[in-house]
Design a protein around this motif. Structure first.
Motif, PDB file in Angstrom:
ATOM      1  N   ILE A  70      61.441  48.382  54.783  1.00  0.00           N
ATOM      2  CA  ILE A  70      61.496  49.634  54.875  1.00  0.00           C
ATOM      3  C   ILE A  70      62.584  50.466  54.210  1.00  0.00           C
ATOM      4  O   ILE A  70      62.285  51.486  53.795  1.00  0.00           O
ATOM      5  N   CYS A 122      56.725  42.952  52.911  1.00  0.00           N
ATOM      6  CA  CYS A 122      55.981  42.805  54.093  1.00  0.00           C
ATOM      7  C   CYS A 122      55.401  41.730  54.273  1.00  0.00           C
ATOM      8  O   CYS A 122      54.983  41.006  55.405  1.00  0.00           O
ATOM      9  N   MET A 134      46.577  46.290  49.988  1.00  0.00           N
ATOM     10  CA  MET A 134      47.683  47.005  49.897  1.00  0.00           C
ATOM     11  C   MET A 134      48.262  47.263  48.421  1.00  0.00           C
ATOM     12  O   MET A 134      48.521  48.198  47.906  1.00  0.00           O
ATOM     13  N   GLY A 159      60.331  47.772  63.462  1.00  0.00           N
ATOM     14  CA  GLY A 159      59.003  48.474  63.084  1.00  0.00           C
ATOM     15  C   GLY A 159      59.069  49.754  63.670  1.00  0.00           C
ATOM     16  O   GLY A 159      58.549  50.734  62.925  1.00  0.00           O
ATOM     17  N   ILE A 205      53.012  49.923  56.909  1.00  0.00           N
ATOM     18  CA  ILE A 205      53.839  48.463  56.814  1.00  0.00           C
ATOM     19  C   ILE A 205      54.680  48.292  58.105  1.00  0.00           C
ATOM     20  O   ILE A 205      54.811  47.201  58.653  1.00  0.00           O
ATOM     21  N   SER A 206      55.311  49.458  58.716  1.00  0.00           N
ATOM     22  CA  SER A 206      55.766  49.405  60.026  1.00  0.00           C
ATOM     23  C   SER A 206      54.969  49.211  61.040  1.00  0.00           C
ATOM     24  O   SER A 206      55.255  48.530  62.044  1.00  0.00           O
ATOM     25  N   ILE A 251      54.262  45.485  60.972  1.00  0.00           N
ATOM     26  CA  ILE A 251      55.498  44.831  61.518  1.00  0.00           C
ATOM     27  C   ILE A 251      55.443  44.767  63.078  1.00  0.00           C
ATOM     28  O   ILE A 251      55.740  43.859  63.533  1.00  0.00           O
TER      29      ILE A 251
END
Lengths: 175, 112, 145
Positions: free
Chosen positions: A20, A32, A66, B14, B29-30, B33
């Motif tokens: 993040i 990730c 991705m 997340g 991406i979050s 997660i």
């Protein structure tokens, strides 16, 4: 067992926090991957080989997609200074965390301890399942026989997602 | 009990990324997660101490097995997660072609 | 999208067939060993993705049209629904009725209709993931033109 899973989960949390906060988008995508592959090890420790096989291949394909999206972009994330309302955000987030942990405490008291495994639905799916379905792999028996409606619904969702991707990405149209 | 707490913290990480990040790739991406933490929770609920993987050996069928129901639910959800992530990526790449940036604040300001 | 170097191409030639066969093995033995339609389908799609990444996008003219894979995907989904509804045709009122003879536990031909479900769901998953990947590759090619 519980200690090993806890250590791997802590590693996954660290990877998620790095993903993040990373400046470069490519390193965020690869961080990730730490979370995904850590989940594979957790599945293996939790005696779920079916999930481990699916997750390790799916994680690889997700990373490929991705990276393909990120690679031909600028890859830099611009950070800007926060505006003047920092106090309100901090107070709101602390309140939100307190509320969420209160509900977590409420819900985890109704769960049994880790590993006691006294789910109400467990026994009918295991005892006599081989006589009803004839399948040695109990997970396949549950997926296609006891819970067939679920599987059909998820297959429909997969078809819908593919149609959505084709609708979004088509530029020229069919010739 | 500590594994449930760590799993919940992973979900909260997340959620934090989903709320605070302004980048479209990081939002995707979050969400991944959060999905992973849900899968981990389902697998944790189904675990039985001393149980083996739910494959019946016809020669020796009486043993303790792990609960197969949460595994069956997660098995389909993983593949669906791949499809939804790919769809998010399709939207993101289309937005990047149109506006030239991943930042949602700039996209909002560019729209006149 | 261009291909990669000679080393990658040679290694891919050796490996891709093995990966495809392993995916078929996981699908067919889905009711005996860990795996099944979902896992094997993703592995089969992975072998095609490996080929496209190594040999470039004009390999086997796969990326000329994604309509072939979409057709297989929809046909496989339709077959799964017909198999599930076949219990209704026999006069019972049960959807997803397992009416084939069960056989003995542990044999390859056993478990009634579960291997058929595994095969068709595997085809569906493989072709849908391949369709998504091909759509992304075609989009990037049309952008770069």
């Amino acid at each position: 067992m519980e200690i090993a899973i806890s250590i791997i989960t802590v590693l996954m949390i660290i990877g998620a926090l790095y993903a993040i906060h990373a400046r470069d988008l490519l390193s965020a995508v690869i961080a990730c991957g730490i979370v995904g592959y850590g989940l594979v090890i957790c599945f293996l420790l939790l005696k779920a080989p079916d999930l481990a096989i699916v997750q390790i291949v799916v994680e690889t394909i997700t990373l490929i997609i991705m990276v393909a999206v990120v690679l031909d972009s600028s890859r830099e994330e611009k950070f800007s200074k926060p505006d003047g309302q920092g106090y309100i955000s901090i107070i709101t987030s602390i309140l939100l965390i307190v509320v969420l942990f209160y509900f977590f405490k409420l819900s985890v008291e109704t769960l049994d301890a880790f590993g006691s495994g006294s789910l109400r639905m467990a026994a009918p799916y295991i005892e006599g399942a081989t006589d009803k379905t004839g399948s040695a792999n109990l997970v396949t028996g549950v997926v296609f026989d006891f819970r067939g409606y679920d599987t059909m619904g998820e297959a429909t969702v997969l078809v819908t997602a593919v149609l959505g991707v084709l609708t979004i990405l088509r530029i020229k149209g069919k010739k | 009990m500590i594994v449930y707490l760590l799993c919940f913290i992973l979900f909260l990480v997340g959620l934090y990324g989903l709320i605070t990040s302004r980048n479209l790739v990081k939002i995707a991406i979050s969400m991944s997660i959060m999905e992973f933490s849900t899968f981990l929770f389902f697998a944790l609920v189904g675990y039985v101490n001393g149980g083996i993987a739910p494959i019946v050996d016809p020669a020796d069928p009486v043993k303790i097995y792990v609960d197969p129901l949460p595994q069956a639910l997660v098995l389909t959800a993983i593949v669906i997660g791949l499809a939804t992530t790919a769809m998010m990526m399709a939207v993101i790449i289309r937005l990047y072609r149109k506006y030239g940036t991943f930042d949602i604040r700039e996209i909002k300001s560019l729209r006149g | 999208m261009k291909g990669m170097t000679v080393i990658v191409k040679k290694t891919t030639q050796l490996i891709a067939g093995m990966v495809f066969l392993y995916g078929m093995y996981v699908i067919v033995h889905g009711h005996l060993t860990p795996g099944g339609g979902f896992a094997g389908g993703v592995i089969m799609a992975g072998s095609f993705i490996l080929l496209i990444l190594a040999f470039g996008s004009d390999f086997m003219h796969l990326t000329k049209e994604e309509s072939g894979t979409t057709m297989y995907e929809n046909l496989a989904t339709l077959v799964v629904i017909f198999l599930a509804a076949s219990g209704l045709l026999l006069g019972t009122r049960i959807f997803f009725l397992n009416w084939f003879p069960k056989g003995t536990l542990g044999q390859l031909v056993s478990a009634g209709m579960l291997p058929l479900y595994n095969v068709f769901v595997g085809i569906e998953v493989a072709s849908s993931i391949l369709t998504i990947f091909l759509a992304l590759v075609i989009f990037k090619e049309e952008i770069s033109e």
